[in-house]
Design a protein around this motif. Structure first.
Motif, PDB file in Angstrom:
ATOM      1  N   UNK A  77       0.842  -1.199   0.000  1.00  0.00           N
ATOM      2  CA  UNK A  77       0.000   0.000   0.000  1.00  0.00           C
ATOM      3  C   UNK A  77       0.875   1.247   0.000  1.00  0.00           C
ATOM      4  N   UNK A  78       1.888   1.267   0.843  1.00  0.00           N
ATOM      5  CA  UNK A  78       2.791   2.420   0.907  1.00  0.00           C
ATOM      6  C   UNK A  78       3.550   2.584  -0.406  1.00  0.00           C
ATOM      7  N   UNK A  79       3.923   1.481  -1.003  1.00  0.00           N
ATOM      8  CA  UNK A  79       4.653   1.526  -2.270  1.00  0.00           C
ATOM      9  C   UNK A  79       3.784   2.133  -3.378  1.00  0.00           C
ATOM     10  N   UNK A  80       2.477   1.869  -3.308  1.00  0.00           N
ATOM     11  CA  UNK A  80       1.548   2.370  -4.324  1.00  0.00           C
ATOM     12  C   UNK A  80       0.909   3.697  -3.934  1.00  0.00           C
ATOM     13  N   UNK A  81       1.262   4.221  -2.760  1.00  0.00           N
ATOM     14  CA  UNK A  81       0.726   5.503  -2.318  1.00  0.00           C
ATOM     15  C   UNK A  81      -0.736   5.435  -1.909  1.00  0.00           C
ATOM     16  N   UNK A  82      -1.151   4.297  -1.345  1.00  0.00           N
ATOM     17  CA  UNK A  82      -2.539   4.091  -0.936  1.00  0.00           C
ATOM     18  C   UNK A  82      -2.589   3.670   0.526  1.00  0.00           C
ATOM     19  N   UNK A  83      -3.766   3.751   1.134  1.00  0.00           N
ATOM     20  CA  UNK A  83      -3.923   3.186   2.465  1.00  0.00           C
ATOM     21  C   UNK A  83      -4.129   1.675   2.313  1.00  0.00           C
ATOM     22  N   UNK A  84      -3.774   0.932   3.347  1.00  0.00           N
ATOM     23  CA  UNK A  84      -3.880  -0.531   3.283  1.00  0.00           C
ATOM     24  C   UNK A  84      -5.327  -0.979   3.076  1.00  0.00           C
ATOM     25  N   UNK A  85      -6.259  -0.302   3.733  1.00  0.00           N
ATOM     26  CA  UNK A  85      -7.665  -0.687   3.604  1.00  0.00           C
ATOM     27  C   UNK A  85      -8.191  -0.442   2.192  1.00  0.00           C
ATOM     28  N   UNK A  86      -7.803   0.670   1.611  1.00  0.00           N
ATOM     29  CA  UNK A  86      -8.254   1.007   0.252  1.00  0.00           C
ATOM     30  C   UNK A  86      -7.700   0.001  -0.753  1.00  0.00           C
ATOM     31  N   UNK A  87      -6.409  -0.284  -0.653  1.00  0.00           N
ATOM     32  CA  UNK A  87      -5.800  -1.279  -1.536  1.00  0.00           C
ATOM     33  C   UNK A  87      -6.468  -2.637  -1.345  1.00  0.00           C
ATOM     34  N   UNK A  88      -6.668  -3.014  -0.083  1.00  0.00           N
ATOM     35  CA  UNK A  88      -7.277  -4.314   0.201  1.00  0.00           C
ATOM     36  C   UNK A  88      -8.675  -4.449  -0.375  1.00  0.00           C
ATOM     37  N   UNK A  89      -9.454  -3.381  -0.281  1.00  0.00           N
ATOM     38  CA  UNK A  89     -10.830  -3.435  -0.796  1.00  0.00           C
ATOM     39  C   UNK A  89     -10.862  -3.506  -2.319  1.00  0.00           C
ATOM     40  N   UNK A  90      -9.945  -2.816  -2.976  1.00  0.00           N
ATOM     41  CA  UNK A  90      -9.867  -2.884  -4.441  1.00  0.00           C
ATOM     42  C   UNK A  90      -9.463  -4.287  -4.884  1.00  0.00           C
ATOM     43  N   UNK A  91      -8.454  -4.849  -4.228  1.00  0.00           N
ATOM     44  CA  UNK A  91      -7.995  -6.196  -4.571  1.00  0.00           C
ATOM     45  C   UNK A  91      -9.115  -7.211  -4.357  1.00  0.00           C
ATOM     46  N   UNK A  92      -9.825  -7.079  -3.247  1.00  0.00           N
ATOM     47  CA  UNK A  92     -10.916  -8.013  -2.943  1.00  0.00           C
ATOM     48  C   UNK A  92     -12.044  -7.874  -3.969  1.00  0.00           C
ATOM     49  N   UNK A  93     -12.328  -6.656  -4.380  1.00  0.00           N
ATOM     50  CA  UNK A  93     -13.418  -6.399  -5.319  1.00  0.00           C
ATOM     51  C   UNK A  93     -13.139  -7.046  -6.677  1.00  0.00           C
ATOM     52  N   UNK A  94     -11.889  -6.979  -7.134  1.00  0.00           N
ATOM     53  CA  UNK A  94     -11.574  -7.446  -8.484  1.00  0.00           C
ATOM     54  C   UNK A  94     -11.055  -8.884  -8.542  1.00  0.00           C
ATOM     55  N   UNK A  95     -10.520  -9.411  -7.452  1.00  0.00           N
ATOM     56  CA  UNK A  95      -9.990 -10.782  -7.484  1.00  0.00           C
ATOM     57  C   UNK A  95     -10.832 -11.755  -6.660  1.00  0.00           C
ATOM     58  N   UNK A  96     -11.777 -11.200  -5.892  1.00  0.00           N
ATOM     59  CA  UNK A  96     -12.628 -12.005  -5.008  1.00  0.00           C
ATOM     60  C   UNK A  96     -11.834 -12.651  -3.865  1.00  0.00           C
ATOM     61  N   UNK A  97     -10.607 -12.187  -3.684  1.00  0.00           N
ATOM     62  CA  UNK A  97      -9.771 -12.665  -2.578  1.00  0.00           C
ATOM     63  C   UNK A  97      -9.099 -11.461  -1.942  1.00  0.00           C
ATOM     64  N   UNK A  98      -8.817 -11.563  -0.654  1.00  0.00           N
ATOM     65  CA  UNK A  98      -8.181 -10.443   0.035  1.00  0.00           C
ATOM     66  C   UNK A  98      -6.756 -10.253  -0.478  1.00  0.00           C
ATOM     67  N   UNK A  99      -6.207  -9.077  -0.201  1.00  0.00           N
ATOM     68  CA  UNK A  99      -4.826  -8.807  -0.607  1.00  0.00           C
ATOM     69  C   UNK A  99      -3.875  -9.798   0.057  1.00  0.00           C
ATOM     70  N   UNK A 100      -4.146 -10.130   1.313  1.00  0.00           N
ATOM     71  CA  UNK A 100      -3.284 -11.074   2.029  1.00  0.00           C
ATOM     72  C   UNK A 100      -3.373 -12.462   1.401  1.00  0.00           C
ATOM     73  N   UNK A 101      -4.562 -12.866   0.992  1.00  0.00           N
ATOM     74  CA  UNK A 101      -4.714 -14.162   0.319  1.00  0.00           C
ATOM     75  C   UNK A 101      -3.931 -14.182  -0.991  1.00  0.00           C
ATOM     76  N   UNK A 102      -3.951 -13.059  -1.718  1.00  0.00           N
ATOM     77  CA  UNK A 102      -3.174 -12.964  -2.951  1.00  0.00           C
ATOM     78  C   UNK A 102      -1.678 -13.099  -2.666  1.00  0.00           C
ATOM     79  N   UNK A 103      -1.227 -12.463  -1.599  1.00  0.00           N
ATOM     80  CA  UNK A 103       0.187 -12.556  -1.218  1.00  0.00           C
ATOM     81  C   UNK A 103       0.546 -13.996  -0.871  1.00  0.00           C
ATOM     82  N   UNK A 104      -0.303 -14.640  -0.085  1.00  0.00           N
ATOM     83  CA  UNK A 104      -0.043 -16.030   0.318  1.00  0.00           C
ATOM     84  C   UNK A 104      -0.016 -16.966  -0.885  1.00  0.00           C
ATOM     85  N   UNK A 105      -0.932 -16.757  -1.831  1.00  0.00           N
ATOM     86  CA  UNK A 105      -0.958 -17.594  -3.026  1.00  0.00           C
ATOM     87  C   UNK A 105       0.336 -17.435  -3.826  1.00  0.00           C
ATOM     88  N   UNK A 106       0.825 -16.208  -3.915  1.00  0.00           N
ATOM     89  CA  UNK A 106       2.067 -15.960  -4.654  1.00  0.00           C
ATOM     90  C   UNK A 106       3.243 -16.638  -3.958  1.00  0.00           C
TER      91      UNK A 106
END
Length: 212
Positions: A130-159
């Motif tokens: 989030x800091x790297x992209x200039x966003x708040x963690x909650x905002x980034x997380x909600x966008x990721x969840x909206x478009x991938x149907x998985x939380x940002x943390x789940x995306x990180x774990x999958x990677x």
């Protein structure tokens, strides 16, 4: 609880705001969603119809408040309606301009790749990206969840699991402890538990299955 209308700013602007005490928020934490911690640059832009909808709820709230009935539960119910509407409107905003928000998803995924293209000193977290992209963690997380149907943390774990499988498969010289450290795990035992929870096999068992 304070409900008010209008404030003095330059240039002249009219609007409504809802001010809640810290105690109200703490006692009713279930009402307050992640978007309340969004940054000022992550604003919600309402359509004319949405403005009318929000205004109608505020007018009902004001009418009840000024009647001096002072039933806190009724006012809290109105707050719940406002918060639910804002949540729905943010989801609408994400869907209205998918190119803009898909770019955020792409940048997040690219940043994750870049993180592991260099030695990982620790496991990455949502706050880092989030800091790297200039966003708040909650905002980034909600966008990721909206478009991938998985939380940002789940995306990180999958990677991380994908990268772990690649290392276990392609670099047999590395033992599981070395793989854990390469991925940024401080404790190899935690890596083994994490991998088994995600894959159903321990790293050693996964390698043995490949050999078979």
């Amino acid at each position: 609880m304070v409900v008010n209308e209008g404030w003095d700013v330059e240039p002249t602007y009219t609007g409504m705001y809802l001010q809640l005490s810290k105690k109200v928020i703490e006692e009713n934490r279930f009402l307050f969603k992640t978007y309340l911690d969004y940054g000022l640059h992550e604003a919600l832009y309402l359509t004319d119809e949405e403005v009318e909808e929000i205004s109608a709820v505020f007018k009902l709230m004001m009418k009840y408040y000024e009647s001096e009935k002072q039933n806190f539960n009724v006012l809290l119910s109105y707050v719940n309606v406002v918060i639910s509407l804002v949540e729905a409107f943010y989801k609408r905003q994400f869907s209205t301009d998918p190119k803009q928000y898909n770019r955020v998803v792409t940048d997040f995924q690219q940043s994750l790749v870049e993180y592991y293209n260099q030695p990982a000193k620790q496991l990455p977290n949502v706050q880092y990206f989030a800091e790297k992209l200039g966003l708040t963690a909650n905002y980034l997380g909600d966008i990721i969840k909206h478009f991938t149907q998985k939380s940002a943390l789940e995306n990180i774990h999958e990677f991380i699991i994908k990268r772990a499988k690649e290392m276990l498969t392609e670099n047999r010289k590395l033992n599981t402890t070395e793989v854990a450290y390469e991925l940024g795990f401080e404790y190899p035992n935690y890596f083994s538990k994490f991998f088994k929870k995600q894959v159903g096999l321990s790293p050693k068992e996964y390698r043995q299955e490949l050999i078979k």
